[in-house]
Motif scaffolding. Sequence first.
Motif, PDB file in Angstrom:
ATOM      1  N   THR A  21      27.081   9.931  27.076  1.00 58.41           N
ATOM      2  CA  THR A  21      28.448  10.421  27.257  1.00 58.41           C
ATOM      3  C   THR A  21      28.445  11.892  27.653  1.00 58.41           C
ATOM      4  OG1 THR A  21      28.643  10.959  24.907  1.00 58.41           O
ATOM      5  CG2 THR A  21      29.379   8.768  25.583  1.00 58.41           C
ATOM      6  N   SER A  25      31.568  13.603  21.192  1.00 50.93           N
ATOM      7  CA  SER A  25      32.707  12.890  20.611  1.00 50.93           C
ATOM      8  C   SER A  25      32.691  11.407  20.964  1.00 50.93           C
ATOM      9  CB  SER A  25      34.014  13.512  21.123  1.00 50.93           C
ATOM     10  OG  SER A  25      35.115  12.709  20.753  1.00 50.93           O
ATOM     11  N   ASN A  26      33.184  10.572  20.042  1.00 50.08           N
ATOM     12  CA  ASN A  26      33.287   9.132  20.305  1.00 50.08           C
ATOM     13  C   ASN A  26      34.230   8.820  21.455  1.00 50.08           C
ATOM     14  OD1 ASN A  26      31.538   8.563  18.244  1.00 50.08           O
ATOM     15  ND2 ASN A  26      33.119   8.133  16.754  1.00 50.08           N
ATOM     16  N   THR A  27      35.101   9.754  21.789  1.00 52.96           N
ATOM     17  CA  THR A  27      36.064   9.534  22.865  1.00 52.96           C
ATOM     18  C   THR A  27      35.603  10.136  24.196  1.00 52.96           C
ATOM     19  OG1 THR A  27      37.300  11.532  22.241  1.00 52.96           O
ATOM     20  CG2 THR A  27      38.003   9.437  21.252  1.00 52.96           C
ATOM     21  N   SER A  28      34.393  10.692  24.236  1.00 52.15           N
ATOM     22  CA  SER A  28      33.865  11.277  25.473  1.00 52.15           C
ATOM     23  C   SER A  28      33.659  10.199  26.531  1.00 52.15           C
ATOM     24  CB  SER A  28      32.520  11.968  25.221  1.00 52.15           C
ATOM     25  OG  SER A  28      32.687  13.118  24.442  1.00 52.15           O
ATOM     26  N   LYS A  29      33.811  10.611  27.782  1.00 48.85           N
ATOM     27  CA  LYS A  29      33.628   9.694  28.903  1.00 48.85           C
ATOM     28  C   LYS A  29      32.170   9.240  28.990  1.00 48.85           C
ATOM     29  CE  LYS A  29      33.848   9.527  33.934  1.00 48.85           C
ATOM     30  NZ  LYS A  29      34.028  10.324  35.142  1.00 48.85           N
ATOM     31  N   ARG A  30      31.967   7.929  29.163  1.00 54.18           N
ATOM     32  CA  ARG A  30      30.625   7.367  29.334  1.00 54.18           C
ATOM     33  C   ARG A  30      30.128   7.676  30.747  1.00 54.18           C
ATOM     34  NH1 ARG A  30      28.319   1.809  27.167  1.00 54.18           N
ATOM     35  NH2 ARG A  30      26.377   1.775  28.332  1.00 54.18           N
TER      36      ARG A  30
END
Length: 69
Positions: A21, A25-30
């Motif tokens: 990513t 963060s868990n919400t970061s763009k893959r």
Amino acid sequence: HMLGEPLARFGKVIVFDDPLTEGPSNTSKRVGTAQGLYIYTGKTNLSAFWAFTGFLDTEEVKGSLSFMG
């Protein structure tokens, strides 16, 4: 020996296939995938052999890079 001690881990093989990513963060763009393995190699100390390939797949970058150590 306790599980956390080097002798208890000796010979253990871990295989992974994880997302890469942009940030932690868990919400970061893959942006790709990391695939590889590590093997615990130390009997008296904590040491490991590892090898993995990072596969990038974005509009800007496509390709792979391999590491070993």
